[in-house]
Design a protein around this motif. Structure first.
Motif, PDB file in Angstrom:
ATOM      1  N   ALA A 101      -8.591  93.260 -59.927  1.00 53.40           N
ATOM      2  CA  ALA A 101      -9.444  94.051 -59.514  1.00 53.40           C
ATOM      3  C   ALA A 101     -10.781  93.802 -58.980  1.00 53.40           C
ATOM      4  N   SER A 102     -11.940  92.933 -59.471  1.00 52.83           N
ATOM      5  CA  SER A 102     -12.753  92.386 -58.618  1.00 52.83           C
ATOM      6  C   SER A 102     -11.893  92.476 -56.794  1.00 52.83           C
ATOM      7  N   LYS A 103     -11.275  91.735 -56.977  1.00 54.00           N
ATOM      8  CA  LYS A 103     -10.791  91.792 -55.517  1.00 54.00           C
ATOM      9  C   LYS A 103     -11.356  92.631 -54.409  1.00 54.00           C
ATOM     10  N   ILE A 104     -10.473  93.747 -54.980  1.00 52.80           N
ATOM     11  CA  ILE A 104     -10.294  95.253 -53.852  1.00 52.80           C
ATOM     12  C   ILE A 104     -11.472  96.114 -54.039  1.00 52.80           C
ATOM     13  N   SER A 105     -11.770  95.687 -55.428  1.00 55.24           N
ATOM     14  CA  SER A 105     -13.209  96.257 -55.689  1.00 55.24           C
ATOM     15  C   SER A 105     -14.742  95.526 -54.556  1.00 55.24           C
ATOM     16  N   VAL A 106     -14.237  94.845 -53.654  1.00 52.83           N
ATOM     17  CA  VAL A 106     -15.099  95.026 -52.135  1.00 52.83           C
ATOM     18  C   VAL A 106     -14.873  95.442 -51.305  1.00 52.83           C
ATOM     19  N   PHE A 107     -14.194  96.497 -51.325  1.00 53.12           N
ATOM     20  CA  PHE A 107     -13.687  96.563 -50.052  1.00 53.12           C
ATOM     21  C   PHE A 107     -14.048  98.896 -49.591  1.00 53.12           C
ATOM     22  N   SER A 108     -15.500  98.953 -49.037  1.00 50.14           N
ATOM     23  CA  SER A 108     -16.234 100.294 -48.675  1.00 50.14           C
ATOM     24  C   SER A 108     -15.265 100.872 -49.312  1.00 50.14           C
ATOM     25  N   PRO A 109     -14.159 101.728 -48.735  1.00 55.72           N
ATOM     26  CA  PRO A 109     -13.345 102.401 -48.772  1.00 55.72           C
ATOM     27  C   PRO A 109     -12.502 102.799 -50.280  1.00 55.72           C
ATOM     28  N   VAL A 110     -12.603 102.070 -50.429  1.00 57.39           N
ATOM     29  CA  VAL A 110     -11.994 101.939 -51.975  1.00 57.39           C
ATOM     30  C   VAL A 110     -12.909 102.126 -53.076  1.00 57.39           C
ATOM     31  N   ARG A 111     -14.499 101.562 -53.177  1.00 56.21           N
ATOM     32  CA  ARG A 111     -15.788 101.855 -53.366  1.00 56.21           C
ATOM     33  C   ARG A 111     -15.902 103.906 -53.520  1.00 56.21           C
ATOM     34  N   LYS A 112     -16.410 104.278 -52.211  1.00 59.67           N
ATOM     35  CA  LYS A 112     -16.610 105.400 -52.244  1.00 59.67           C
ATOM     36  C   LYS A 112     -15.396 106.440 -52.551  1.00 59.67           C
ATOM     37  N   ALA A 113     -13.872 105.625 -52.650  1.00 56.63           N
ATOM     38  CA  ALA A 113     -13.557 106.732 -53.373  1.00 56.63           C
ATOM     39  C   ALA A 113     -13.318 107.047 -54.720  1.00 56.63           C
ATOM     40  N   LEU A 114     -13.286 105.722 -55.670  1.00 53.71           N
ATOM     41  CA  LEU A 114     -14.281 105.816 -57.054  1.00 53.71           C
ATOM     42  C   LEU A 114     -15.056 106.244 -57.038  1.00 53.71           C
ATOM     43  N   VAL A 115     -16.761 106.038 -56.777  1.00 50.12           N
ATOM     44  CA  VAL A 115     -17.416 106.545 -57.087  1.00 50.12           C
ATOM     45  C   VAL A 115     -18.212 107.921 -56.635  1.00 50.12           C
ATOM     46  N   ALA A 116     -17.335 108.409 -55.479  1.00 50.21           N
ATOM     47  CA  ALA A 116     -17.302 109.864 -55.791  1.00 50.21           C
ATOM     48  C   ALA A 116     -16.381 110.644 -56.871  1.00 50.21           C
ATOM     49  N   GLN A 117     -15.320 109.744 -57.591  1.00 49.73           N
ATOM     50  CA  GLN A 117     -15.280 110.745 -58.709  1.00 49.73           C
ATOM     51  C   GLN A 117     -15.431 110.341 -60.103  1.00 49.73           C
ATOM     52  N   GLN A 118     -16.339 109.170 -59.744  1.00 49.18           N
ATOM     53  CA  GLN A 118     -16.891 108.686 -61.055  1.00 49.18           C
ATOM     54  C   GLN A 118     -18.043 110.025 -61.142  1.00 49.18           C
ATOM     55  N   ARG A 119     -18.823 110.553 -59.727  1.00 50.86           N
ATOM     56  CA  ARG A 119     -20.141 111.281 -59.551  1.00 50.86           C
ATOM     57  C   ARG A 119     -19.190 112.720 -60.876  1.00 50.86           C
ATOM     58  N   ALA A 120     -18.325 113.023 -60.185  1.00 54.19           N
ATOM     59  CA  ALA A 120     -18.141 114.095 -60.988  1.00 54.19           C
ATOM     60  C   ALA A 120     -17.230 114.128 -62.560  1.00 54.19           C
ATOM     61  N   PHE A 121     -17.453 112.933 -63.006  1.00 49.44           N
ATOM     62  CA  PHE A 121     -17.183 112.741 -64.503  1.00 49.44           C
ATOM     63  C   PHE A 121     -18.901 113.544 -65.044  1.00 49.44           C
ATOM     64  N   ALA A 122     -19.455 112.800 -63.960  1.00 47.94           N
ATOM     65  CA  ALA A 122     -20.960 113.067 -64.743  1.00 47.94           C
ATOM     66  C   ALA A 122     -21.549 114.361 -64.558  1.00 47.94           C
ATOM     67  N   SER A 123     -20.582 115.222 -63.275  1.00 47.09           N
ATOM     68  CA  SER A 123     -21.441 116.205 -63.257  1.00 47.09           C
ATOM     69  C   SER A 123     -20.548 117.634 -64.448  1.00 47.09           C
ATOM     70  N   ARG A 124     -19.409 117.526 -64.823  1.00 50.43           N
ATOM     71  CA  ARG A 124     -18.952 118.085 -65.840  1.00 50.43           C
ATOM     72  C   ARG A 124     -19.527 117.894 -67.291  1.00 50.43           C
ATOM     73  N   ALA A 125     -20.341 116.479 -67.769  1.00 42.51           N
ATOM     74  CA  ALA A 125     -20.902 115.647 -69.058  1.00 42.51           C
ATOM     75  C   ALA A 125     -21.961 116.895 -68.959  1.00 42.51           C
ATOM     76  N   GLU A 126     -21.913 116.461 -70.762  1.00 44.57           N
ATOM     77  CA  GLU A 126     -23.849 117.023 -70.557  1.00 44.57           C
ATOM     78  C   GLU A 126     -24.512 115.905 -70.910  1.00 44.57           C
ATOM     79  N   GLY A 127     -23.645 114.922 -70.670  1.00 46.91           N
ATOM     80  CA  GLY A 127     -25.232 113.780 -71.066  1.00 46.91           C
ATOM     81  C   GLY A 127     -23.661 112.632 -70.525  1.00 46.91           C
ATOM     82  N   ILE A 128     -24.427 111.120 -69.895  1.00 53.21           N
ATOM     83  CA  ILE A 128     -23.272 110.334 -69.459  1.00 53.21           C
ATOM     84  C   ILE A 128     -23.617 108.748 -70.064  1.00 53.21           C
ATOM     85  N   VAL A 129     -23.199 108.213 -70.208  1.00 49.07           N
ATOM     86  CA  VAL A 129     -23.549 106.212 -70.300  1.00 49.07           C
ATOM     87  C   VAL A 129     -22.671 105.245 -69.487  1.00 49.07           C
ATOM     88  N   ALA A 130     -22.776 105.334 -69.192  1.00 48.41           N
ATOM     89  CA  ALA A 130     -21.756 104.923 -67.585  1.00 48.41           C
ATOM     90  C   ALA A 130     -22.300 103.329 -66.817  1.00 48.41           C
TER      91      ALA A 130
END
Ligand code: DC
Length: 227
Positions: A101-130
């Motif tokens: 996980a640490s090794k693949i997290s250095v790749f920008s396209p990987v980060r971009k894809a997961l960051v988009a999904q992380q923000r989507a979780f926040a948009s659906r939640a009333e409040g979030i702890v990340a």
């Protein structure tokens, strides 16, 4: 009540700093959604392993990141991580998946894809702890409260060692410490979204704090942030 910030607590810190425990306790106490961003990198790493993708195939892994569905579900008071509907909560905690996980997290396209999904979780939640490595800097820089949680490598290795022993994983303490240091270095020296305590992020060093004390401290900061 503050309005110009996202109703979120973002917590970053190195492996073994207690981010997950703190984030879960805060989410429980405030009735917020708990987002374990590390679990998402781990689920993707597991998926890549199963497909036999090379660990340096950043583009291929990023493609997969866009196709898989990572979700979270509460079962028996514990949050489970689902990969395409399959409960992978235990599988993603294996030491070799931590390292991948640490090794693949250095790749920008990987980060971009997961960051988009992380923000989507926040948009659906009333409040979030990340919690993760870049939630205070990249994912939710607008969170009402941003914390950087840390402890010495030795304290963190001791915690991990005890956690693994309890789960029947028999890795010597020295090896756990070496892996923690290796991961710290990789996570904090990568070019894209390195782990760092950014300006305005509150530092909590918890070598000498137990879980309850850390939670209380964070809750005080939250109340102050929202006053
Ligand atoms: O928090 P964790 O140990 O479950 O995270 C596993 C790895 O995922 C970590 O070594 C680096 C990566 N990660 C990341 O790059 N960014 C995040 N926000 C969370 C985790």
């Amino acid at each position: 009540m503050k309005k110009d910030c996202l109703k979120a607590i973002a917590i970053d810190g190195p492996a073994g700093s207690g981010k997950s425990t703190l984030a879960q306790r805060l989410a429980q106490s405030l009735q917020f959604f708990y987002l374990d961003t590390g679990a998402m990198y781990r689920a993707l790493a597991l998926h890549a392993t199963r497909l036999g993708l090379a660990e340096d195939d950043g583009e291929g892994i990023a493609q997969q990141a866009k196709q898989i569905e990572i979700s979270f579900e509460m079962r028996d008071q514990a949050q489970r991580t689902l990969l395409n509907g399959e409960d992978v909560s235990e599988a993603i905690r294996r030491p070799e998946i931590s390292s991948l996980a640490s090794k693949i997290s250095v790749f920008s396209p990987v980060r971009k894809a997961l960051v988009a999904q992380q923000r989507a979780f926040a948009s659906r939640a009333e409040g979030i702890v990340a919690e993760g490595r870049d939630t205070t800097t990249v994912v939710f820089p607008d969170a009402c409260l941003r914390l950087f949680l840390t402890a010495s490598p030795e304290t963190r290795a001791r915690r991990r060692f005890q956690e693994w022993q309890a789960r029947g994983i028999d890795t010597p303490y020295e090896q756990v410490l070496a892996e923690i240091k290796e991961r710290d270095l990789r996570d904090s020296s990568r070019a894209d979204s390195p782990l760092q305590q950014a300006e305005g992020v509150i530092l909590i060093e918890n070598d000498h704090l137990d879980v309850d004390q850390t939670v209380q401290l964070a809750l005080q900061y939250w109340q102050r942030a929202m006053a």
